[in-house]
Design a protein around this motif. Structure first.
Motif, PDB file in Angstrom:
ATOM      1  N   UNK A 284       4.442  10.614  22.970  1.00 50.59           N
ATOM      2  CA  UNK A 284       4.162   9.227  22.608  1.00 50.59           C
ATOM      3  C   UNK A 284       4.378   9.087  21.111  1.00 50.59           C
ATOM      4  N   UNK A 285       5.090   8.031  20.728  1.00 50.44           N
ATOM      5  CA  UNK A 285       5.510   7.889  19.336  1.00 50.44           C
ATOM      6  C   UNK A 285       5.269   6.472  18.823  1.00 50.44           C
ATOM      7  N   UNK A 286       5.253   6.330  17.505  1.00 52.76           N
ATOM      8  CA  UNK A 286       5.405   5.049  16.842  1.00 52.76           C
ATOM      9  C   UNK A 286       6.694   5.088  16.030  1.00 52.76           C
ATOM     10  N   UNK A 287       7.277   3.906  15.795  1.00 54.20           N
ATOM     11  CA  UNK A 287       8.580   3.807  15.148  1.00 54.20           C
ATOM     12  C   UNK A 287       8.457   3.002  13.856  1.00 54.20           C
ATOM     13  N   UNK A 288       9.167   3.445  12.849  1.00 60.20           N
ATOM     14  CA  UNK A 288       9.256   2.699  11.585  1.00 60.20           C
ATOM     15  C   UNK A 288      10.717   2.634  11.166  1.00 60.20           C
ATOM     16  N   UNK A 289      11.140   1.455  10.735  1.00 62.13           N
ATOM     17  CA  UNK A 289      12.499   1.261  10.237  1.00 62.13           C
ATOM     18  C   UNK A 289      12.402   0.883   8.767  1.00 62.13           C
ATOM     19  N   UNK A 290      13.014   1.692   7.898  1.00 63.82           N
ATOM     20  CA  UNK A 290      12.849   1.514   6.453  1.00 63.82           C
ATOM     21  C   UNK A 290      14.207   1.257   5.787  1.00 63.82           C
ATOM     22  N   UNK A 291      14.476   0.005   5.355  1.00 59.97           N
ATOM     23  CA  UNK A 291      15.776  -0.351   4.772  1.00 59.97           C
ATOM     24  C   UNK A 291      16.067   0.394   3.473  1.00 59.97           C
ATOM     25  N   UNK A 292      17.362   0.573   3.216  1.00 56.08           N
ATOM     26  CA  UNK A 292      17.810   1.253   1.998  1.00 56.08           C
ATOM     27  C   UNK A 292      18.505   0.263   1.067  1.00 56.08           C
ATOM     28  N   UNK A 293      18.164   0.295  -0.204  1.00 55.84           N
ATOM     29  CA  UNK A 293      18.904  -0.395  -1.267  1.00 55.84           C
ATOM     30  C   UNK A 293      19.096  -1.879  -1.006  1.00 55.84           C
ATOM     31  N   UNK A 294      18.014  -2.565  -0.626  1.00 53.53           N
ATOM     32  CA  UNK A 294      18.066  -4.015  -0.449  1.00 53.53           C
ATOM     33  C   UNK A 294      17.197  -4.658  -1.522  1.00 53.53           C
ATOM     34  N   UNK A 295      17.780  -5.567  -2.285  1.00 56.69           N
ATOM     35  CA  UNK A 295      17.066  -6.248  -3.364  1.00 56.69           C
ATOM     36  C   UNK A 295      16.089  -7.250  -2.762  1.00 56.69           C
ATOM     37  N   UNK A 296      14.807  -7.083  -3.066  1.00 50.31           N
ATOM     38  CA  UNK A 296      13.783  -7.960  -2.502  1.00 50.31           C
ATOM     39  C   UNK A 296      13.909  -9.402  -2.988  1.00 50.31           C
ATOM     40  N   UNK A 297      14.637  -9.612  -4.085  1.00 51.89           N
ATOM     41  CA  UNK A 297      14.777 -10.962  -4.650  1.00 51.89           C
ATOM     42  C   UNK A 297      15.990 -11.717  -4.110  1.00 51.89           C
ATOM     43  N   UNK A 298      16.709 -11.128  -3.184  1.00 47.26           N
ATOM     44  CA  UNK A 298      17.888 -11.779  -2.614  1.00 47.26           C
ATOM     45  C   UNK A 298      17.519 -13.129  -1.996  1.00 47.26           C
ATOM     46  N   UNK A 299      18.316 -14.147  -2.279  1.00 48.77           N
ATOM     47  CA  UNK A 299      18.180 -15.445  -1.621  1.00 48.77           C
ATOM     48  C   UNK A 299      16.869 -16.157  -1.834  1.00 48.77           C
ATOM     49  N   UNK A 300      16.237 -15.980  -2.988  1.00 49.68           N
ATOM     50  CA  UNK A 300      14.913 -16.576  -3.233  1.00 49.68           C
ATOM     51  C   UNK A 300      14.926 -18.104  -3.104  1.00 49.68           C
ATOM     52  N   UNK A 301      16.030 -18.735  -3.449  1.00 48.42           N
ATOM     53  CA  UNK A 301      16.061 -20.202  -3.448  1.00 48.42           C
ATOM     54  C   UNK A 301      16.731 -20.764  -2.201  1.00 48.42           C
ATOM     55  N   UNK A 302      17.030 -19.901  -1.234  1.00 45.75           N
ATOM     56  CA  UNK A 302      17.701 -20.348  -0.013  1.00 45.75           C
ATOM     57  C   UNK A 302      16.748 -20.327   1.171  1.00 45.75           C
ATOM     58  N   UNK A 303      17.133 -21.047   2.230  1.00 44.75           N
ATOM     59  CA  UNK A 303      16.440 -20.875   3.493  1.00 44.75           C
ATOM     60  C   UNK A 303      16.657 -19.444   3.975  1.00 44.75           C
ATOM     61  N   UNK A 304      15.677 -18.915   4.706  1.00 44.00           N
ATOM     62  CA  UNK A 304      15.760 -17.526   5.157  1.00 44.00           C
ATOM     63  C   UNK A 304      17.008 -17.306   6.000  1.00 44.00           C
ATOM     64  N   UNK A 305      17.286 -18.244   6.903  1.00 42.49           N
ATOM     65  CA  UNK A 305      18.464 -18.124   7.767  1.00 42.49           C
ATOM     66  C   UNK A 305      19.744 -18.045   6.934  1.00 42.49           C
ATOM     67  N   UNK A 306      19.842 -18.884   5.899  1.00 43.32           N
ATOM     68  CA  UNK A 306      21.055 -18.899   5.069  1.00 43.32           C
ATOM     69  C   UNK A 306      21.176 -17.637   4.232  1.00 43.32           C
TER      70      UNK A 306
END
Length: 335
Positions: free
Chosen positions: A205-227
């Protein structure tokens, strides 16, 4: 490390009261989905949770070449094909620039012949605040009814929310809520994503974690999330490590206490999720909207474990069946 604890079906068993409440809940889910197009003001029936789709993409699950020998039988290929849906957890679709930061990263894994291996609906919060199955079913039924403007459910909903408060006050819950508040404006792909409940991996029995690499947290701050998500995936490759924890001891890695983190079980990297740039699908296409990420459609040795998880089986089935029936009728009218 000690030997992994083996899966037992008693982890999933509901008592008679819980089974009766589940039947009531299933009826409210079907009713909600039938009315969901008017609830969200869209021209199709939506899901009963994570109704809002941000994007759907194709991807690859690439396996680590040196995973532990005990795990190798489950990952006998170098890579597997993925379909990934990015979503928001709200039941109602709102056309707003800013959504609450409750995101979904649902992954569907297929083999080289296109046969389904597993569905994993991952979310960006690692814990679940409700421990009582009965409480959760009563609360969720009340919320469904409230969305359908059955105002008599308002008081019962408040009662269940008050009863839920003690399970919100664990150290792990409070720490992760504060972390989410600090990250509330961060880019959707900069979050870690989690299975919340446990899943089978054969007898483990396991739990899963997905950890992104090299993604800027400030990307698209002024856009809709979808865009912002669409623009990012059109121009950039995306990679995330896939990590698992194994259950060795119920004291440190409880199956049916979802408001605490697993301890004394190190994360093991088993591979990477990769999305090549410009791999987006048309999520407005009816066939894409009909996709199901029900984890109980997975092969038996990849399925969810635990009582709260077990509720999702019937809930997903009712939601999917009702949604597909309505959307196929609508698709037929519009074709």
């Amino acid at each position: 490390m000690p030997n992994p604890l083996k899966y037992n079906k008693t982890f999933d068993e509901l008592n008679e009261e819980e089974k009766k409440l589940l039947q009531i809940n299933k009826k409210t889910i079907a009713d909600f989905v039938e009315q969901s197009s008017s609830i969200s003001d869209v021209n199709y029936a939506t899901r009963n949770a994570h109704a809002k789709t941000y994007a759907v993409a194709k991807g690859i699950f690439r396996i680590e070449p040196d995973i532990p020998e005990s795990l190798q039988p489950f990952f006998d290929k170098e890579k597997f094909d993925l379909t990934i849906r990015f979503s928001n957890a709200q039941l109602k679709i709102k056309n707003t620039k800013k959504d609450i930061p409750a995101y979904g990263f649902a992954v569907q894994i297929k083999d080289e012949s296109g046969a389904l291996l597993a569905n994993y609906p991952l979310v960006n919060f690692p814990l679940f605040p409700v421990q009582s199955v009965s409480l959760f079913l009563k609360l969720f039924s009340s919320i469904n009814r409230l969305y359908m403007k059955q105002w008599s459910s308002l008081f019962p909903m408040f009662i269940q929310m008050i009863k839920m408060l003690p399970s919100l006050l664990t150290a792990d819950m409070l720490r992760n809520m504060l972390k989410l508040i600090r990250k509330r404006n961060d880019f959707i792909l900069s979050f870690d994503y989690y299975s919340v409940g446990a899943y089978r991996l054969g007898d483990h029995m396991i739990k899963i974690k997905l950890s992104p690499s090299l993604v800027d947290k400030n990307t698209g701050r002024r856009q809709k999330i979808k865009d912002s998500l669409k623009n990012y995936l059109q121009k950039n490759d995306f990679t995330a490590d896939v990590l698992i924890q194994i259950c060795y001891d119920l004291k440190d890695q409880p199956i049916n206490r979802l408001n605490v983190e697993w301890k004394n079980s190190p994360f093991i990297k088993i591979g990477e999720v990769q999305i090549a740039k410009n791999s987006l699908l048309d999520f407005r296409n009816c066939n894409t909207e009909l996709l199901s990420f029900n984890p109980f459609e997975s092969k038996i040795f990849f399925q969810p474990v635990g009582k709260i998880q077990k509720l999702r089986d019937d809930a997903y089935k009712v939601s999917v069946q009702t949604r597909r029936k309505i959307n196929k009728l609508l698709h037929g009218k519009n074709s």
